[in-house]
Each structure stands twice: as structure tokens, then as C-alpha cells.
Scaffold this motif. Structure first.
Motif, PDB file in Angstrom:
ATOM      1  N   PRO A 114     -40.957 -67.722  85.031  1.00 30.93           N
ATOM      2  CA  PRO A 114     -40.294 -68.702  85.904  1.00 30.93           C
ATOM      3  C   PRO A 114     -41.082 -68.968  87.192  1.00 30.93           C
ATOM      4  CG  PRO A 114     -39.045 -66.651  85.853  1.00 30.93           C
ATOM      5  CD  PRO A 114     -40.136 -66.531  84.833  1.00 30.93           C
ATOM      6  N   ALA A 115     -41.787 -67.957  87.700  1.00 27.99           N
ATOM      7  CA  ALA A 115     -42.580 -68.171  88.913  1.00 27.99           C
ATOM      8  C   ALA A 115     -43.659 -69.219  88.656  1.00 27.99           C
ATOM      9  CB  ALA A 115     -43.201 -66.854  89.380  1.00 27.99           C
ATOM     10  N   CYS A 116     -44.293 -69.150  87.495  1.00 23.81           N
ATOM     11  CA  CYS A 116     -45.333 -70.128  87.161  1.00 23.81           C
ATOM     12  C   CYS A 116     -44.732 -71.494  86.854  1.00 23.81           C
ATOM     13  CB  CYS A 116     -46.165 -69.619  85.989  1.00 23.81           C
ATOM     14  SG  CYS A 116     -47.185 -68.190  86.429  1.00 23.81           S
ATOM     15  N   ARG A 117     -43.601 -71.510  86.176  1.00 28.60           N
ATOM     16  CA  ARG A 117     -42.905 -72.775  85.900  1.00 28.60           C
ATOM     17  C   ARG A 117     -42.540 -73.454  87.219  1.00 28.60           C
ATOM     18  NH1 ARG A 117     -38.580 -70.901  83.437  1.00 28.60           N
ATOM     19  NH2 ARG A 117     -39.658 -70.680  81.460  1.00 28.60           N
ATOM     20  N   ASN A 118     -42.061 -72.668  88.183  1.00 29.56           N
ATOM     21  CA  ASN A 118     -41.679 -73.218  89.495  1.00 29.56           C
ATOM     22  C   ASN A 118     -42.875 -73.772  90.257  1.00 29.56           C
ATOM     23  OD1 ASN A 118     -39.012 -72.610  89.026  1.00 29.56           O
ATOM     24  ND2 ASN A 118     -39.071 -70.679  90.171  1.00 29.56           N
ATOM     25  N   GLU A 119     -44.079 -73.316  89.930  1.00 26.83           N
ATOM     26  CA  GLU A 119     -45.297 -73.848  90.564  1.00 26.83           C
ATOM     27  C   GLU A 119     -45.760 -75.133  89.880  1.00 26.83           C
ATOM     28  OE1 GLU A 119     -46.819 -72.937  93.295  1.00 26.83           O
ATOM     29  OE2 GLU A 119     -45.523 -71.214  93.652  1.00 26.83           O
ATOM     30  N   GLY A 120     -45.065 -75.540  88.809  1.00 23.06           N
ATOM     31  CA  GLY A 120     -45.386 -76.795  88.134  1.00 23.06           C
ATOM     32  C   GLY A 120     -46.246 -76.646  86.888  1.00 23.06           C
ATOM     33  N   TYR A 121     -46.584 -75.420  86.512  1.00 22.86           N
ATOM     34  CA  TYR A 121     -47.370 -75.230  85.291  1.00 22.86           C
ATOM     35  C   TYR A 121     -46.512 -75.545  84.074  1.00 22.86           C
ATOM     36  CZ  TYR A 121     -50.769 -72.900  88.289  1.00 22.86           C
ATOM     37  OH  TYR A 121     -51.675 -72.611  89.269  1.00 22.86           O
ATOM     38  N   GLN A 122     -47.160 -76.091  83.050  1.00 22.91           N
ATOM     39  CA  GLN A 122     -46.453 -76.449  81.822  1.00 22.91           C
ATOM     40  C   GLN A 122     -46.776 -75.513  80.662  1.00 22.91           C
ATOM     41  OE1 GLN A 122     -47.258 -80.578  81.053  1.00 22.91           O
ATOM     42  NE2 GLN A 122     -46.771 -81.142  83.156  1.00 22.91           N
ATOM     43  N   ARG A 123     -47.851 -74.742  80.802  1.00 23.82           N
ATOM     44  CA  ARG A 123     -48.308 -73.906  79.705  1.00 23.82           C
ATOM     45  C   ARG A 123     -48.890 -72.605  80.272  1.00 23.82           C
ATOM     46  NH1 ARG A 123     -51.120 -77.640  77.762  1.00 23.82           N
ATOM     47  NH2 ARG A 123     -53.008 -77.240  78.890  1.00 23.82           N
ATOM     48  N   MET A 124     -48.616 -71.496  79.574  1.00 24.31           N
ATOM     49  CA  MET A 124     -49.188 -70.208  79.949  1.00 24.31           C
ATOM     50  C   MET A 124     -50.055 -69.731  78.788  1.00 24.31           C
ATOM     51  SD  MET A 124     -47.354 -66.646  81.129  1.00 24.31           S
ATOM     52  CE  MET A 124     -46.967 -67.209  82.807  1.00 24.31           C
ATOM     53  N   LEU A 125     -51.249 -69.298  79.114  1.00 22.54           N
ATOM     54  CA  LEU A 125     -52.226 -68.810  78.155  1.00 22.54           C
ATOM     55  C   LEU A 125     -52.433 -67.319  78.405  1.00 22.54           C
ATOM     56  CD1 LEU A 125     -54.786 -69.381  76.217  1.00 22.54           C
ATOM     57  CD2 LEU A 125     -56.026 -69.658  78.362  1.00 22.54           C
ATOM     58  N   VAL A 126     -52.635 -66.558  77.346  1.00 17.83           N
ATOM     59  CA  VAL A 126     -52.997 -65.148  77.489  1.00 17.83           C
ATOM     60  C   VAL A 126     -54.084 -64.848  76.470  1.00 17.83           C
ATOM     61  CG1 VAL A 126     -51.207 -64.267  75.927  1.00 17.83           C
ATOM     62  CG2 VAL A 126     -52.108 -62.787  77.711  1.00 17.83           C
ATOM     63  N   ARG A 127     -54.996 -63.981  76.831  1.00 19.01           N
ATOM     64  CA  ARG A 127     -56.074 -63.555  75.930  1.00 19.01           C
ATOM     65  C   ARG A 127     -55.983 -62.045  75.764  1.00 19.01           C
ATOM     66  NH1 ARG A 127     -58.975 -67.102  79.668  1.00 19.01           N
ATOM     67  NH2 ARG A 127     -59.495 -69.018  78.584  1.00 19.01           N
TER      68      ARG A 127
END
Length: 168
Positions: A114-127
Motif C-alpha cells: 500500500p505504501a508503494c500504491r499510495n506513491e502512485g506506482y502501478q506495478r511491483m517487480l521482485v527478482r
């Protein structure tokens, strides 16, 4: 610490000492051949745990760090890094080996998403390394899906990694 409640907070400069102690403990519990620590040495860990190095990694929205706390100590961390205006990377989750299986990683994902969503990001990537089946399974249980295998050069060692994504 084992039975104490888990809380997750965004790291601040005041947390540098607790983070450094956690990172040293995580390194000692996991060892240099553990996924995520491959190729690390005491010297590298010493550099990463200086106050200046820690403070440089704090502060968003381009780079953020979240700490899982229990019993007054740090037991896990998640770090995020901006890729572009729409994409953020979950650049790593580390949980003390002695605390695995207690929901700490899930609590960290639940705080970062939610912290990243609140910053306006639409996608999260992990490697994560393709051989790290535990991590791949964990990320899939958190809603990430495998996208592709890529190869990364880690200090001269080529490592195959899965890229997994999740819509925010």
C-alpha cells in the motif's frame, strides 16, 4: 522475541543502529552462500552497515526501507527502489533465519504494497534467484506472478533470477 507481536514501520535515520545490528545477525545466521548474500564478505557487510550507507538507502519515494520489529529488535526488512513512474522494485526482503515461517515476510509485503500504491506506482517487480524455490513460492503466495528469467552479474558471477510482478 519469538512470541512478541510483529510491527512494521518505515525506517528512519534513528533506526540505523538497529538496522546494522539486524543485518549483521542476518548475515551470520544465513552465511555467505545463502540466497541474497551470495558473494558477500564481512568487508561488504561492514560497508553496508555504516550509518552513512544506511541513511543513504532511506527516504522515499525512490528508495524506502521497512523494518519488522518484535521484542524491541529488528527481525526483518524490506527495501523498495523506484524503477520508473509506474514500476517499483521490491529490492529485497530479509528475515532472520531463526524467525522464518512466522509471517514476517508477509507482514513486510503487506506494509510495502500500500505504501508503494499510495506513491502512485502501478506495478511491483521482485527478482530472486531461480534456485531459491522457497522465495519464489513465497512471492507467488503474495500475489506475484513469474514473468521471465534473466541473468544478473553479481561481482563477476552470473546468476539466473526470476522476475516476478504484481499489479498494485
Amino acid at each position: 522475541m519469538a512470541d512478541a507481536p510483529i510491527t512494521v514501520t518505515e525506517a528512519t535515520a534513528d533506526d540505523a543502529g538497529a538496522f546494522a545490528a539486524f543485518f549483521w545477525e542476518a548475515w551470520q545466521q544465513a552465511g555467505p552462500t545463502a540466497p541474497g548474500f551470495a558473494g558477500a564478505t564481512d568487508e561488504v557487510i561492514r560497508e553496508l552497515t555504516t550509518r552513512a550507507a544506511i541513511v543513504e538507502r532511506l527516504g522515499g519515494p525512490d528508495r524506502r526501507m521497512f523494518l519488522a520489529w518484535s521484542g524491541g529488535g529488528v527481525i526483518g526488512l524490506a527495501a523498495t527502489t523506484r524503477i520508473d513512474d509506474e514500476t517499483v522494485e521490491l529490492a529485497g526482503i530479509i528475515v532472520l533465519q531463526s524467525m522464518l515461517g512466522r509471517g514476517i515476510g508477509s507482514a513486510l509485503v503487506a506494509a510495502t504494497t500500500p505504501a508503494c500504491r499510495n506513491e502512485g506506482y502501478q506495478r511491483m517487480l521482485v527478482r530472486t534467484e531461480t534456485v531459491n524455490e522457497r522465495a519464489v513460492g513465497f512471492y507467488e503466495s503474495q500475489g506475484f506472478v513469474r514473468v521471465r528469467v534473466t541473468t544478473e552479474d553479481v561481482d563477476g558471477t552470473l546468476i539466473d533470477v526470476w522476475e516476478l510482478e504484481q499489479a498494485l
